[in-house]
Write a protein that holds these residues in place. Structure first.
Motif, PDB file in Angstrom:
ATOM      1  N   LYS A 185       0.446  13.612   0.697  1.00  0.00           N
ATOM      2  CA  LYS A 185      -0.348  12.419   1.008  1.00  0.00           C
ATOM      3  C   LYS A 185       0.044  11.241   0.110  1.00  0.00           C
ATOM      4  O   LYS A 185      -0.265  10.107   0.416  1.00  0.00           O
ATOM      5  CB  LYS A 185      -1.836  12.711   0.912  1.00  0.00           C
ATOM      6  CG  LYS A 185      -2.343  13.018  -0.470  1.00  0.00           C
ATOM      7  CD  LYS A 185      -3.834  13.304  -0.449  1.00  0.00           C
ATOM      8  CE  LYS A 185      -4.348  13.598  -1.839  1.00  0.00           C
ATOM      9  NZ  LYS A 185      -5.773  13.815  -1.848  1.00  0.00           N
ATOM     10  N   TYR A 186       0.746  11.499  -0.990  1.00  0.00           N
ATOM     11  CA  TYR A 186       1.227  10.435  -1.871  1.00  0.00           C
ATOM     12  C   TYR A 186       2.707  10.149  -1.631  1.00  0.00           C
ATOM     13  O   TYR A 186       3.442   9.819  -2.551  1.00  0.00           O
ATOM     14  CB  TYR A 186       0.995  10.810  -3.335  1.00  0.00           C
ATOM     15  CG  TYR A 186      -0.452  10.964  -3.691  1.00  0.00           C
ATOM     16  CD1 TYR A 186      -1.326   9.891  -3.601  1.00  0.00           C
ATOM     17  CD2 TYR A 186      -0.952  12.194  -4.101  1.00  0.00           C
ATOM     18  CE1 TYR A 186      -2.659  10.028  -3.912  1.00  0.00           C
ATOM     19  CE2 TYR A 186      -2.286  12.347  -4.424  1.00  0.00           C
ATOM     20  CZ  TYR A 186      -3.138  11.258  -4.326  1.00  0.00           C
ATOM     21  OH  TYR A 186      -4.449  11.402  -4.639  1.00  0.00           O
ATOM     22  N   GLU A 187       3.139  10.249  -0.406  1.00  0.00           N
ATOM     23  CA  GLU A 187       4.543  10.105  -0.054  1.00  0.00           C
ATOM     24  C   GLU A 187       5.109   8.734  -0.417  1.00  0.00           C
ATOM     25  O   GLU A 187       6.294   8.599  -0.705  1.00  0.00           O
ATOM     26  CB  GLU A 187       4.710  10.342   1.449  1.00  0.00           C
ATOM     27  CG  GLU A 187       6.129  10.506   1.873  1.00  0.00           C
ATOM     28  CD  GLU A 187       6.225  10.948   3.303  1.00  0.00           C
ATOM     29  OE1 GLU A 187       6.829  10.208   4.075  1.00  0.00           O
ATOM     30  OE2 GLU A 187       5.690  12.010   3.639  1.00  0.00           O
ATOM     31  N   LEU A 188       4.286   7.702  -0.443  1.00  0.00           N
ATOM     32  CA  LEU A 188       4.753   6.362  -0.769  1.00  0.00           C
ATOM     33  C   LEU A 188       5.127   6.220  -2.246  1.00  0.00           C
ATOM     34  O   LEU A 188       5.894   5.339  -2.618  1.00  0.00           O
ATOM     35  CB  LEU A 188       3.669   5.331  -0.398  1.00  0.00           C
ATOM     36  CG  LEU A 188       4.058   3.872  -0.455  1.00  0.00           C
ATOM     37  CD1 LEU A 188       5.259   3.612   0.459  1.00  0.00           C
ATOM     38  CD2 LEU A 188       2.901   2.996  -0.047  1.00  0.00           C
ATOM     39  N   VAL A 189       4.619   7.092  -3.082  1.00  0.00           N
ATOM     40  CA  VAL A 189       4.898   7.020  -4.525  1.00  0.00           C
ATOM     41  C   VAL A 189       6.382   7.247  -4.802  1.00  0.00           C
ATOM     42  O   VAL A 189       6.965   6.588  -5.669  1.00  0.00           O
ATOM     43  CB  VAL A 189       4.028   8.031  -5.296  1.00  0.00           C
ATOM     44  CG1 VAL A 189       4.446   8.121  -6.752  1.00  0.00           C
ATOM     45  CG2 VAL A 189       2.564   7.669  -5.179  1.00  0.00           C
ATOM     46  N   LEU A 190       7.025   8.144  -4.082  1.00  0.00           N
ATOM     47  CA  LEU A 190       8.429   8.463  -4.352  1.00  0.00           C
ATOM     48  C   LEU A 190       9.376   7.289  -4.117  1.00  0.00           C
ATOM     49  O   LEU A 190      10.222   7.008  -4.968  1.00  0.00           O
ATOM     50  CB  LEU A 190       8.859   9.697  -3.572  1.00  0.00           C
ATOM     51  CG  LEU A 190       8.255  11.007  -4.088  1.00  0.00           C
ATOM     52  CD1 LEU A 190       8.574  12.154  -3.160  1.00  0.00           C
ATOM     53  CD2 LEU A 190       8.732  11.307  -5.489  1.00  0.00           C
ATOM     54  N   PRO A 191       9.269   6.555  -2.989  1.00  0.00           N
ATOM     55  CA  PRO A 191      10.149   5.386  -2.848  1.00  0.00           C
ATOM     56  C   PRO A 191       9.888   4.316  -3.908  1.00  0.00           C
ATOM     57  O   PRO A 191      10.819   3.665  -4.380  1.00  0.00           O
ATOM     58  CB  PRO A 191       9.830   4.852  -1.452  1.00  0.00           C
ATOM     59  CG  PRO A 191       9.238   5.987  -0.723  1.00  0.00           C
ATOM     60  CD  PRO A 191       8.554   6.833  -1.748  1.00  0.00           C
TER      61      PRO A 191
END
Length: 116
Positions: free
Chosen positions: A82-88
């Motif tokens: 759910k925190y997929e945006l953190v990686l980019p």
């Protein structure tokens, strides 16, 4: 979707920097130029500076690239999907951070070594 969680992040930036570092280490530019290699005013001041800057920056790229890969894989393992945006976002931050750290460290080292 899960694959992007493991691919997009600091690990991707680290892999690119690691590959560039390997290319620069094993195929360094032989002559001072404006197209390829570590190109700053201090590095281009003499052939001795140039050769040393290429080797030193390549080693830093290998070190920082490996660190970013490890950091990215650890983050991908720890962060829920759910925190997929953190990686980019961390990928962008790590790319900028590595570039700045490499530039500052190499320039400082060249200034000390060659008393420029």
């Amino acid at each position: 979707m899960v694959l992007t969680h493991w691919l997009v992040g600091p690990q991707l930036v680290g892999l690119i920097i690691l590959i560039v570092g390997l290319i620069q280490k094993y195929f360094p530019p032989k002559r001072i130029n404006n197209w390829y290699g570590y190109r700053t005013d201090i590095a281009k001041k003499s052939q001795q500076n140039w050769d040393y800057a290429q080797a030193y920056s390549a080693n830093l790229m290998l070190k920082y690239g490996s660190g970013a890969i490890i950091l990215g894989l650890l983050l991908a393992d720890v962060l829920p999907l759910k925190y997929e945006l953190v990686l980019p976002i961390t990928a962008m931050f790590s790319g900028i951070s590595i570039a700045v750290m490499m530039l500052v460290k190499t320039e400082t080292h060249l200034e000390k070594k060659f008393n420029n």
